[in-house]
Enzyme design. Structure first.
Site, PDB file in Angstrom:
ATOM      1  N   VAL A  76       0.905  -1.147   0.000  1.00 14.24           N
ATOM      2  CA  VAL A  76       0.000   0.000   0.000  1.00 14.24           C
ATOM      3  C   VAL A  76       0.945   1.197   0.000  1.00 14.24           C
ATOM      4  O   VAL A  76       1.784   1.329   0.894  1.00 14.24           O
ATOM      5  CB  VAL A  76      -0.923  -0.007   1.233  1.00 14.24           C
ATOM      6  CG1 VAL A  76      -1.709   1.291   1.297  1.00 14.24           C
ATOM      7  CG2 VAL A  76      -1.863  -1.208   1.186  1.00 14.24           C
ATOM      8  N   SER A  77       0.851   2.032  -1.026  1.00 15.06           N
ATOM      9  CA  SER A  77       1.830   3.116  -1.181  1.00 15.06           C
ATOM     10  C   SER A  77       1.755   4.109  -0.027  1.00 15.06           C
ATOM     11  O   SER A  77       0.730   4.208   0.663  1.00 15.06           O
ATOM     12  CB  SER A  77       1.589   3.854  -2.493  1.00 15.06           C
ATOM     13  OG  SER A  77       1.717   2.974  -3.576  1.00 15.06           O
ATOM     14  N   ALA A  78       2.836   4.863   0.150  1.00 14.69           N
ATOM     15  CA  ALA A  78       2.892   5.876   1.201  1.00 14.69           C
ATOM     16  C   ALA A  78       1.849   6.966   0.928  1.00 14.69           C
ATOM     17  O   ALA A  78       1.641   7.349  -0.232  1.00 14.69           O
ATOM     18  CB  ALA A  78       4.288   6.494   1.242  1.00 14.69           C
TER      19      ALA A  78
END
Ligand SMILES: C[S@@+](CC[C@H](N)C(=O)[O-])C[C@H]1O[C@@H](n2cnc3c(N)ncnc32)[C@H](O)[C@@H]1O
Length: 409
Positions: A76-78
């Site tokens: 899950v991207s930043a």
């Protein structure tokens, strides 16, 4: 009386509010609707195995899957990267949006932006990832998100066309399906790798070409499936925790790795440019200039241990541009000046021609400073096979599906 569930909810809202404050300060969330989306989505529900506070850290990507070699293949991207891409996408209520690469939270932000009359389709090649995204959608109750398992190389034609396509995986090329399934005038936001250098570029479709409308620095896991096009690695030093490697793109010459390994062990030479930058100043435009101006400029990736042990003078998690010439190479670095928080740009060379290569890199740093420091690159993408005389002037990168042209004013 406040129950523990209410206390928990209050804490989660506080985590979101603190995250949003930091996103605003970082300039990643700018418009009120993006801010509202990030204040709303309970992103921690996508990764129940992780401490909620961790999932709200603006710079932290939550790794959800690694391959058999320990390489990250899904996350899950930043939040900062997600907010930046959603700003780039400029989504209006009622739009149909395709997200390439799923996770859950980002699809929910897109769904907030598209509103209840809009639709989000999120596609991932990995059934474990889409199962996680499905669980997240069920837990959060978003009714306008469809989760699809498949290779996005072919897009998702059955739900298109799309007003916006947001790609959340590093792509070395732009499959024609993405352009075909985007409405004319629609926006495609994609972390595009251009000769080792990845930028999330916002493109607007104009017939069969894409025209850039800004880009940002970023890091994403690389695409898998039919469009997989990974960078090659030339390992120059393999001591654990102090590894140094060059990441080469197609178009870069096959390196003489043994000679470059020996070069790294030989004494370094330095060349300095007289050009200075502030401590917080991004070098993203300089690096893109270098990659357009010079051939054979891969990225040097070095672990912090390599810098601490004096093997390299500089290390960066996203890598530093390095110019290679036969058995010699030089990489970009900085040194402090006598002005507080100002650094001089220069290059460290290794190998028999290390000094010459470092000086060549410094010449281009000076050329950027003299002629292009306040310029921004313009990027256009044409279908493969477009004749040269139909292309704008600029540096051409040929990929299987496209011809990417980078030009400077
Ligand atoms: C950075 S993650 C996506 C993060 C997600 N958008 C989020 O909520 O933050 C990148 C994803 O792209 C997926 N991916 C890689 N190659 C793909 C392909 N060819 N088609 C679809 N998905 C792909 C990976 O499985 C991975 O889950």
């Amino acid at each position: 009386m406040t129950t523990s569930t209410e206390q928990g909810a209050a804490t989660e809202q506080q985590l979101r509010d603190t995250m949003v404050q930091k996103l605003i300060e970082a300039g990643a969330a700018r418009s009120p609707r993006v801010v509202a989306a990030f204040r709303t989505v309970p992103r921690h529900l996508a990764t129940p195995e992780v401490e909620p506070a961790k999932t709200y850290e603006v710079e932290t990507a939550t790794i959800t899957k690694t391959d058999e070699h320990g390489v990250d293949i899904s996350s899950v991207s930043a939040p900062r990267i997600q907010a930046m891409q959603i700003e780039q996408a400029a989504i209006e209520p009622g739009m149909t949006v395709l997200e390439i690469g799923s996770g859950g939270p980002n699809a929910a932000y897109l769904a907030e932006m598209a509103g209840e009359n809009g639709r989000v389709v999120t596609v991932d090649i990995d059934a474990d990832v889409t199962a996680r995204a499905e669980r997240f959608v069920a837990a959060t109750g978003y009714r306008n998100i469809s989760v699809v398992t498949g290779d996005a190389e072919h897009g998702v034609p059955e739900h298109g066309p799309y007003d916006r396509i947001v790609v959340t995986v590093q792509a070395a090329d732009i499959p024609s399906a993405w352009v075909d399934q985007l409405t004319n005038g629609g926006r495609l936001v994609v972390p595009l790798r251009m000769r080792s250098m990845t930028r999330t570029v916002a493109f607007v479709r104009d017939g069969d070409r894409l025209v850039s409308d800004g880009f940002e620095q970023c890091g994403f896991v690389p695409m898998r499936g039919a469009g997989e096009n990974r960078m090659r690695l030339a390992v120059l030093h393999d001591e654990e925790g102090a590894e140094v490697a060059l990441r080469l793109d197609s178009g870069h010459a096959e390196p003489d790795t043994e000679a470059l390994r020996a070069a790294l062990r030989s004494p370094r030479s330095e060349a300095w440019s007289g050009v200075t930058v502030g401590g917080e100043e991004s070098k993203e435009h300089l690096d893109l200039w270098l990659t357009t101006a010079l051939d054979n400029l891969p990225i040097m990736a070095a672990k912090v241990g390599a810098r601490q042990r004096g093997i390299v003078a500089a290390a960066s998690p996203i890598g530093l541009p390095a110019l290679v010439d036969g058995g010699s190479f030089a990489y970009r670095t900085t040194r402090p000046t006598d002005q507080e928080d100002r650094y001089e740009l220069g290059a460290i060379g290794h190998g028999p021609d290390g000094r010459k290569v470092a000086e060549r890199l410094v010449e281009e740093i000076q050329a950027w400073n003299d002629g292009h420091r306040s310029d921004r690159a313009h990027i256009e993408v044409y279908p493969a096979g477009t004749p040269d005389d139909r292309l704008p002037a600029g540096r051409v990168i040929d990929r299987p599906h496209t011809r990417v042209i980078i030009s400077w004013p």
